[in-house]
Every structure is written in C-alpha cells, then in structure tokens.
Motif scaffolding. Structure first.
Motif, short mmCIF file in Angstrom:
data_model
loop_
_atom_site.label_atom_id
_atom_site.label_comp_id
_atom_site.label_asym_id
_atom_site.label_seq_id
_atom_site.Cartn_x
_atom_site.Cartn_y
_atom_site.Cartn_z
N LYS A 139 106.64 -58.26 97.45
CA LYS A 139 106.17 -59.40 98.08
C LYS A 139 105.45 -60.39 97.54
O LYS A 139 104.47 -60.16 96.95
N THR A 140 106.01 -61.88 97.70
CA THR A 140 105.24 -62.97 97.11
C THR A 140 104.12 -63.37 98.18
O THR A 140 104.25 -63.61 99.34
N GLN A 141 102.86 -63.46 97.41
CA GLN A 141 101.60 -63.86 98.44
C GLN A 141 101.17 -65.46 97.79
O GLN A 141 100.52 -65.50 96.95
N PRO A 142 101.52 -66.55 98.68
CA PRO A 142 100.95 -67.71 97.99
C PRO A 142 99.67 -68.10 98.28
O PRO A 142 99.10 -68.94 99.01
N SER A 143 98.60 -67.50 97.53
CA SER A 143 97.25 -67.58 97.95
C SER A 143 96.53 -66.87 96.50
O SER A 143 97.06 -66.40 95.70
N ASN A 144 95.02 -67.31 96.58
CA ASN A 144 94.34 -66.73 95.39
C ASN A 144 94.00 -65.28 95.56
O ASN A 144 94.04 -64.70 96.44
N GLY A 145 94.57 -64.94 94.26
CA GLY A 145 94.49 -63.19 94.15
C GLY A 145 93.24 -62.74 94.49
O GLY A 145 93.07 -61.56 95.38
N ILE A 146 91.94 -63.11 94.19
CA ILE A 146 90.86 -62.52 94.26
C ILE A 146 90.49 -62.62 95.84
O ILE A 146 90.07 -61.48 96.45
N GLU A 147 90.88 -63.64 96.41
CA GLU A 147 90.59 -63.85 98.03
C GLU A 147 91.51 -62.85 98.86
O GLU A 147 91.20 -62.41 99.94
N TYR A 148 92.88 -62.79 98.44
CA TYR A 148 93.71 -62.19 99.01
C TYR A 148 93.40 -60.51 98.89
O TYR A 148 93.19 -59.80 99.89
N MET A 149 93.03 -60.02 97.91
CA MET A 149 92.38 -58.68 97.43
C MET A 149 90.98 -58.60 98.38
O MET A 149 90.88 -57.30 99.08
N SER A 150 90.40 -59.42 98.68
CA SER A 150 88.72 -59.23 99.21
C SER A 150 89.30 -58.98 100.72
O SER A 150 88.48 -58.11 101.40
N LEU A 151 90.39 -59.41 101.01
CA LEU A 151 90.72 -59.26 102.66
C LEU A 151 91.49 -57.99 102.98
O LEU A 151 91.47 -57.49 103.95
N GLN A 152 91.92 -57.16 102.02
CA GLN A 152 92.72 -55.94 102.12
C GLN A 152 91.81 -54.82 102.34
O GLN A 152 90.80 -54.68 101.73
N VAL A 153 92.22 -54.07 103.40
CA VAL A 153 91.60 -52.81 103.86
C VAL A 153 92.32 -51.54 102.98
O VAL A 153 91.14 -50.81 102.50
N LYS A 154 93.34 -51.55 102.90
CA LYS A 154 94.11 -50.22 102.15
C LYS A 154 93.89 -50.41 100.98
O LYS A 154 94.42 -51.51 100.32
N PRO A 155 93.28 -49.52 100.07
CA PRO A 155 93.31 -49.31 98.60
C PRO A 155 94.81 -49.49 97.84
O PRO A 155 95.68 -49.03 98.67
N VAL A 156 94.91 -50.00 96.71
CA VAL A 156 96.33 -49.90 96.00
C VAL A 156 96.06 -49.13 94.98
O VAL A 156 94.95 -48.70 94.30
#
Length: 396
Positions: A139-156
C-alpha cells in the motif's frame, strides 16, 4: 507524473534512444506534443542508471522512472534482496519508501507492506510501477512516514527506516541525528508501534557512533557487493539487552563471503604479528568496516604484517578467508634495484600502510596495470618497507 510518457510510441522512442547523447536529444527537442524533451531525457537517464542496479525495473516494459537522483539514492536489488531476508510477519511499515525497491523485496517475505513517502509524485510513480510489476500486497501512502506512523493504532511486525543525510550535514563524519528523519529522536515513538526495527545507514557511519545513538541493538550487518561497501543494517528489538552480533557479508554472483562474530569478542584482543609466510590475505570491505582486525587472527589462524596494514599471512592456506587470497612468490625489501630485478612490465599494484601511491610507483618503476602478478607494497611491524610478489590462489 506525466502519464503520456507511457504511450506506446513514446516508450518505443525512449528505448531506442538509451544509447544516445542527452545533449543532442535536448537540442533536437521533443517529437511529441504531449511530452517535453526534458521528460523524455529524464526517463532515459534514469532508466540507464537502472540497467545494472535495478535490472527488474530496467527490463520491465511500461515502468515509469523518477528523477535520476531517486535512482541514485535507492538500494540496489542485490542489497534489497539481502535485507528482505531479515524480516518476516504480517505487516512491515516503511517510513522512507523512496523508489520502493526495498518494499518490493520486503513484500516477498511479509504479507503486507506500507510504503510511505512525503513526495506525492514519487508515491504515484511507485504505485504505478508496483501494478506493472504485479505486486499487490504493498500500500502506497503519500505522506510523512513518522506522522503516518503516529496516527496508527494497530502495531506492526517491523518498521523499516532509511534516513537520508541532511544537505547541511557536511564532511564524512556524521551522526544519525544529522539525518532525516532523526531516528534517535523518534525511537521511543517507533517502539510504541513495533518491537522490531530495521535501519539502513550509509557505510560512512561509524559503528561506535551508531551504537551510542541507538538502543536495543541486536544485530549489525556490514553489507558489501563485489567488495564495494554499500550499507550498514541495524536490527533493533525492543528491550533487547544481550550480546550484539556483527555480521559481515560480501555479496558475489559466484558466492558470498561471510564472517560473523559477537561484539564482545573484540574486547581485550591483541593482534599477532609475523613476517610474510607462504600466503597473503587481504580482508574484504565488509570485514574491514566491522573493525575485527585482531579477531581475524584468533578465529582464522592468520597473523598480521603490521598493526596498521590490515594484511595477514600464514603457512597453510585458509580457504574460508573472507577476502582475497594470494600465494607469496617473493618478499623483498623495497629498493629500485630489487624491483628492477623482478623484470616486470605489467602488474596489479596495491599499497597498504606505505608512503607512496600506486600512481607514483607505476611512474617511477615503469610498471603498467594488469597481468597475473600482484605486487603489495607495505610495511612490516619492525618498520621495514617491503614488496610482496604474489599470484592469486586457485580458489580465489
């Protein structure tokens, strides 16, 4: 991203001009209304840079190539394939996706991969290319990786980061805090979203400096390709506190050279010195980066010529030595007459801990490059300047 570039006739034109001079093409201009000559030459330049580095992309029709800088900064397929062997699980989040080469290979080992990149155009290019390459679990996500990660609830399962040096960070010595994203600054946040982290850094990063800035380091991989040091890989595991393993690998098409050790093995080791014996050993680039100079002697039964030379010798051939191996034909003091008596018009020359350069030696003694003779100009532990007249061993 100009999708007109993908038109059949334009793709055919690009492929027909891969060996053309860019300046001549720019002067002639574009033969197509919908695509500028700048767009065309950008495709040509970037595609050419992929020929050896990214053969899958180069040989696949309808791939869209970004600016050549993105190609220069990306991992090669060889190193991407290697790092993919370090991960597994359900989900991997790549915070610094770039051209997506690492993600392409991660997707072979992990069920779902998330590719983040702040550059929206690059993200669109990568998304297009994954479709062309038949990859459907990224899945491609056109956004800042750190900002995107900080919004994620489910861990990877894994977070991957390839931080780039900031333009204002000058010189060869640098720290992870000089990079974008600033990994040490965000480590606590990163570990809230994954227990396992893989970080790729430039081989210029000093191992001690990296260890000082990072926490929970489990493994360090020194990765070279064809004896050219390419990258350092840092495997972090949340709460890990045991011995750090260092893995050196020199990737060859004919077979890899590997030398692994635990970091604590380097403590309180003294090198063993010797004058030249029957065989000479030159460590590969990955092993040299690891700094295991004394450990090589202990583990492989070879002795050092000088504490600063990083050349080794032994009476019996060590087939498993991670580097180049030579049979010493002669060991002579370095004098003009001694070199003249060798009667060599051609030789491969290497200098290690020696006051003269290869170029000056060639000029002074009129020795051309090439042939089957290998001359090592170096210094022994007692200070004697010598020349080792060698041939490659059969197994090299």
């Amino acid at each position: 991203m100009n999708e007109a570039v993908l038109n059949i006739e334009i793709q055919e034109f690009i492929n027909s001009k891969l060996n053309s001079e860019i300046t001549k093409l720019l002067f002639k201009g574009s033969p197509f209304q919908q695509v500028s000559i700048q767009d065309i030459t950008e495709q040509i330049e970037s595609k050419n840079k992929c020929k050896n580095k990214l053969p899958t992309w180069f040989n696949t029709p309808n791939i869209y190539f970004p600016n050549k800088l993105n190609i220069e900064q990306t991992s090669s397929e060889v190193t991407a394939n290697y790092k993919s062997s370090l991960v597994s699980g359900e989900t991997l989040l790549d915070l610094t996706g770039g051209f997506g080469v690492d993600c392409f290979y991660f997707a072979k080992q992990v069920e779902n991969v998330i590719h983040c990149d702040w550059n929206q155009e690059l993200s669109a290019i990568v998304e297009h290319n994954f479709k062309i390459l038949g990859v459907h679990n990224i899945k491609t996500q056109p956004s800042n990786g750190i900002e995107y990660m900080s919004l994620q609830v489910k861990p990877v399962d894994w977070i991957y980061i390839d931080p780039s040096r900031r333009h204002d960070s000058k010189g060869k010595v640098f720290f992870l805090s000089d990079c974008e994203p600033n990994v040490p600054e965000h480590l606590n946040l990163i570990f809230k979203h994954s227990n396992q982290v893989l970080i790729k850094t430039s081989p210029l990063l000093d191992l001690k400096a990296g260890l000082d800035e990072l926490t929970y380091v489990k493994e360090i991989h020194c990765v070279a390709v064809e004896n050219d040091m390419k990258e350092l890989l840092w495997v972090l595991e949340k709460h890990y506190s045991s011995t750090i393993q260092v893995k050196t690998i020199n990737l060859f098409t004919k077979g890899n050279q590997v030398f692994n050790f635990n970091l604590n093995e380097l403590e309180n080791l003294a090198p063993v010195f010797s004058e030249p014996k029957a065989y000479l050993y030159e460590p590969n680039a990955a092993l040299l980066k690891s700094g295991a100079f004394s450990l090589i002697s202990t583990k492989l039964g070879v002795e050092k010529l000088h504490r600063n030379s990083h050349l080794y010798t032994s009476d019996h051939l060590v087939n498993s030595f991670p580097g180049r191996t030579f049979r010493i034909q002669k060991a002579i003091p370095y004098t003009k007459n001694n070199l003249k008596n060798l009667q060599l018009k051609k030789a491969n020359i290497t200098t290690r801990n020696f006051p003269e350069t290869v170029e000056s030696i060639r000029k002074k003694h009129k020795i051309k490059d090439g042939g089957e003779t290998y001359l090592f100009f170096t210094t022994l532990e007692n200070g004697t300047k010598i020349v080792l007249d060698c041939t490659k061993t059969v197994n090299d």
